[in-house]
Scaffold this active site. Structure first.
Site, PDB file in Angstrom:
ATOM      1  N   GLY A 157      40.106  87.010  50.836  1.00 58.68           N
ATOM      2  CA  GLY A 157      40.991  87.271  51.957  1.00 58.68           C
ATOM      3  C   GLY A 157      41.647  86.016  52.493  1.00 58.68           C
ATOM      4  N   CYS A 158      42.125  86.114  53.733  1.00 59.77           N
ATOM      5  CA  CYS A 158      43.002  85.089  54.301  1.00 59.77           C
ATOM      6  C   CYS A 158      42.322  83.747  54.545  1.00 59.77           C
ATOM      7  CB  CYS A 158      43.593  85.595  55.620  1.00 59.77           C
ATOM      8  SG  CYS A 158      44.682  87.033  55.448  1.00 59.77           S
ATOM      9  N   TYR A 159      41.004  83.710  54.594  1.00 60.01           N
ATOM     10  CA  TYR A 159      40.328  82.450  54.920  1.00 60.01           C
ATOM     11  C   TYR A 159      39.976  81.612  53.693  1.00 60.01           C
ATOM     12  CZ  TYR A 159      36.022  84.993  53.654  1.00 60.01           C
ATOM     13  OH  TYR A 159      35.059  85.725  52.993  1.00 60.01           O
ATOM     14  N   SER A 339      45.686  83.719  52.080  1.00 58.78           N
ATOM     15  CA  SER A 339      44.963  82.448  52.018  1.00 58.78           C
ATOM     16  C   SER A 339      45.870  81.226  51.921  1.00 58.78           C
ATOM     17  CB  SER A 339      43.997  82.459  50.832  1.00 58.78           C
ATOM     18  OG  SER A 339      44.696  82.455  49.598  1.00 58.78           O
ATOM     19  N   PHE A 366      40.983  83.316  59.307  1.00 61.78           N
ATOM     20  CA  PHE A 366      40.177  84.506  59.577  1.00 61.78           C
ATOM     21  C   PHE A 366      40.330  85.495  58.426  1.00 61.78           C
ATOM     22  CE2 PHE A 366      42.644  82.907  63.174  1.00 61.78           C
ATOM     23  CZ  PHE A 366      41.648  82.307  63.926  1.00 61.78           C
TER      24      PHE A 366
END
Length: 381
Positions: A157-159, A339, A366
Site C-alpha cells: 500500500g501507500c506506506y 507508495s 499511511f
C-alpha cells in the site's frame, strides 16, 4: 555509520488528466444513482487535485480516439470494465518502462555512482504483479552487475516506500560498500472504475500514476550534491482501523477500500505513531510532548492520501501552512500515487532553496492496517 538517500528522482506518464474533465466523465456514467452523482461532485470538488497522470492514453479527451478502446469509449462517453488480467497485462508493459526511467534518472543524478556500483535493488508496488518482476527488469535494462541482490515489496500500500528505505539503510549498515537502488512505481489508474460505492468514488477522485527512485549508500557525497541523511525509522499500527483502508484483488481490477473515517483515525493516533521516531533524540521527543514538533522539525513530508488527511495532520501536530506546502502541491499536481507519492514530496523539499544543510525532516505515510510508517531525515549539502 551515516547512510544517505541520494539521486532522488521522479517520473510520470505523458498523459495528463485534468481533474474537472475526469469528474465530468465519471459523473455522466449510466447507472449512477443521484446520491452517487452528488458524491462524485463532492469528492472531485474538494480533492485539492488539479491534474493527475495516467498510462491509459485513451482516457485523454484530446487527439484521435482509440479504435478498439479497452478502458474508455470516447464516442459513447462510457467507461469500460476490463478484467483483472487485461489491467495487469497493461501494468507489466507500462510499469517496466517507468521502473527503468526512474531508476536511470536516479543513477544519472549522482556523478560518483554508476550502474556497476549497485549491489542491491529494492522495487515497490501494489498496483500489479508479474514475474520475472520489476527487480529483474531493472537489473537487465540498466546493466547492473550479474550478482546484484534483488528484493520486491509488493501489495503493502501507500506506506511501502518508507520500509523500502529502511531496508536499504540496513543493508548499507551491514556492508559499508553497498549501493542500493530503490524504485517505486504505482499505476493506480489501471484500477479506476465507475461505481455507486462511496469508497470507490473517493478512490476514483484521488489516484494517479507515478514513479520515484533513489540510491541509498554510505559513500561520501560528491561536491555540491544534495541528499537526505537517513537517521531513524518507526512503524506503528493503530488499534482501530483495520477495515478502514484495504486493497483487494477483484475480478475487474484491484478494489480499494478507503473509509471516510481514515482522517479521524490518523488524527487520533499520529502523535503516538511518530513518538518512537522522535524519542531517538531527546530534544525532539520533548518537543513532541510539548506540542512543539512543528518548531523543532523544519520540514514535513506527509503522504497526501487526501486533502482531509493533510488537514488533520496539520491541525493535530500544529504544523504551519508552509510546512504542508510540499505535500499539498504534490497532491494538486499529481494526485495520490500510492507508495511513490512520499518520494515526490521529499523531492520538492530537497529542491527547495529554503531547505538548508542540517534541517530536519519527518516523512510519514499511511496504509492498510491502519499502518503509519515514518522516517527522520536530515538535509545534507
Amino acid at each position: 555509520m551515516t547512510v544517505m538517500m541520494r539521486g532522488l528522482s521522479t517520473a510520470v506518464p505523458t498523459t495528463e488528466l485534468v481533474q474537472s474533465d475526469v469528474e465530468e466523465v465519471f459523473a455522466s456514467q449510466p447507472g449512477l444513482t443521484r446520491l452517487a452523482q452528488r458524491i462524485v461532485s463532492t469528492s472531485f470538488g474538494v480533492s485539492g487535485i488539479e491534474r493527475r497522470y495516467t498510462v491509459i492514453d485513451e482516457l485523454t479527451l484530446e487527439g484521435p480516439a482509440a479504435e478498439e478502446p479497452e478502458f474508455f469509449d470516447r464516442t459513447s462517453g462510457r467507461l469500460l470494465d476490463p478484467g483483472t488480467r487485461l489491467r495487469n497485462d497493461r501494468y507489466e508493459t507500462h510499469a517496466s518502462r517507468l521502473y527503468v526511467e526512474a531508476g536511470r534518472a536516479a543513477l544519472d543524478a549522482v556523478d560518483g555512482i554508476t550502474a556497476a556500483d549497485v549491489t542491491h535493488v529494492i522495487t515497490v508496488s501494489c498496483t500489479g504483479f508479474y514475474a520475472p518482476g520489476p527487480d529483474f527488469v531493472l537489473a537487465r535494462d540498466l546493466g547492473l552487475r550479474a550478482g546484484v541482490q534483488r528484493y520486491h515489496l509488493g501489495f503493502m500500500g501507500c506506506y511501502a516506500s518508507v520500509p523500502a528505505l529502511r531496508l536499504a539503510r540496513q543493508l548499507c549498515e551491514a556492508d559499508a560498500e553497498a549501493v542500493v537502488l530503490v524504485v517505486s512505481v504505482e499505476l493506480c489508474t489501471l484500477h479506476l472504475r465507475t461505481s455507486n460505492d462511496p469508497d470507490t468514488i473517493v478512490a476514483t477522485s484521488l489516484f494517479g500514476d507515478g514513479a520515484g527512485a533513489a540510491l541509498v549508500s554510505a559513500r561520501p557525497l560528491d561536491e555540491g550534491e544534495r541528499a537526505f541523511q537517513l537517521d531513524a525509522f518507526a512503524t506503528r499500527t493503530t488499534p482501530q482501523g483495520e477495515g478502514a483502508m484495504a486493497w483487494r484483488i477483484g475480478d475487474h481490477g484491484f478494489e480499494m477500500v478507503l473509509s471516510n473515517a481514515v482522517p479521524s483515525l490518523i488524527g487520533e493516533h499520529v502523535t503516538g505513531a511518530i513518538a518512537p521516531l522522535l524519542e531517538s533524540e531527546p530534544a525532539l521527543g520533548a518537543a513532541l510532548d510539548e506540542e512543539r514538533a512543528g518548531e523543532a522539525i523544519e520540514h514535513w513530508a506527509i503522504h497526501p492520501g487526501g486533502r482531509s488527511i493533510l488537514d488533520k495532520v496539520e491541525s493535530t501536530l500544529r504544523l504551519t501552512e508552509a510546512q504542508l506546502v510540499p505535500a499539498r502541491e504534490t497532491l494538486r499536481d499529481y494526485g495520490n500515487m500510492s507508495s511513490a507519492t512520499v518520494l515526490f514530496v521529499l523531492e520538492r523539499i530537497l529542491r527547495d532553496p529554503a531547505a538548508v544543510d542540517g534541517d530536519r525532516v519527518v516523512a510519514m505515510a499511511f496504509g492498510p492496517g491502519l499502518t503509519v510508517e515514518s522516517a527522520l531525515l536530515t538535509v545534507r549539502g
